[in-house]
Design an enzyme around this catalytic site. Sequence first.
Site, PDB file in Angstrom:
ATOM      1  N   ASP A 156       0.815  -1.215   0.000  1.00 25.47           N
ATOM      2  CA  ASP A 156       0.000   0.000   0.000  1.00 25.47           C
ATOM      3  C   ASP A 156       0.847   1.263   0.000  1.00 25.47           C
ATOM      4  OD1 ASP A 156      -2.375  -1.384   0.041  1.00 25.47           O
ATOM      5  OD2 ASP A 156      -3.180  -0.332   1.789  1.00 25.47           O
ATOM      6  N   LEU A 217     -12.600   6.164  -0.604  1.00 23.68           N
ATOM      7  CA  LEU A 217     -13.629   6.226   0.428  1.00 23.68           C
ATOM      8  C   LEU A 217     -14.144   4.832   0.738  1.00 23.68           C
ATOM      9  CD1 LEU A 217     -15.665   9.364  -0.733  1.00 23.68           C
ATOM     10  CD2 LEU A 217     -13.919   9.232   1.048  1.00 23.68           C
TER      11      LEU A 217
END
Length: 288
Positions: A156, A217
């Site tokens: 990530d 989101l």
Amino acid sequence: KNKQRVMTPSKMMKILVINTGSSSIKYQLFDMTAHAVLAHGLVERIGESGSRLKHFDQNDAERIIETDIPNHERGLSELVQLLQADDSDDSPVQAIGHRVVHGGEAFHEPTLIGEKVIQAIEEYIPLAPLHNPPNLIGIRAAGTHFPGIPQVAVFDTAFHQSIPAHAYRYAIPKEYYETLKIRRYGFHGTSHQYVARQAALFLNKPLCELNAITIHLGNGCSMTAIENGKSIDTSMGMTPLEGLIMGTRCGDVDPALHGYLLANQDESHLSSIQDVDKVLNKGSGLKG
């Protein structure tokens, strides 16, 4: 001398992708030759009551198996059995990809997993205590079920390694960065990188010319500033706690809050920094 192996068009190249969470395993099996999803699913509530496996084959037919899944090894064993049952051509999985949350400054791109990579992931556990341990469990369990099959870690944090020092350094004594590696790392990098690429395609311009703000989101949330296709700043920091308000994470708060909560234990009911960390990670955000 320079001949390359050529895969016959009829032969599948199967890649299994695994995202191991603290109590779940998300997975997809891809046929990379045909660019098709052969199966996908979710093992959830691992180590808890009501554990189950939701599996979808390439026709999106759903199977739900409710069974006791005490650990990730058992969960992976259950999903492997389902994948084998779906397998019409009996061709083996040829590689396994893992999402790994924290790779620190050590990893800038997808990396073939070996002992040194596993050791590095372990070293970054203090910076991602909720994420790196289950990621490692998934890697080790996959190694047990798929011995000898190459495994690749996709981090990530890797996409954000292009962030310049003035954006990733905190305004604290330099020695803390040099000795403890305290800095902004950023997360959700695979998501931000994908969204940037898709935006460039939609706008019909080269990725290297894209300037944009990408937004991820979900239960975890973050934003990234993209300049010429690369991350130059992002809202998450040393850990995934910093930045936007999230589902259960507080996001940005005054740094003095931690000490204030501990100094007022009678009212806060928090007696240790671990208690404060738990509340800010799991009891705050929209939930709070």
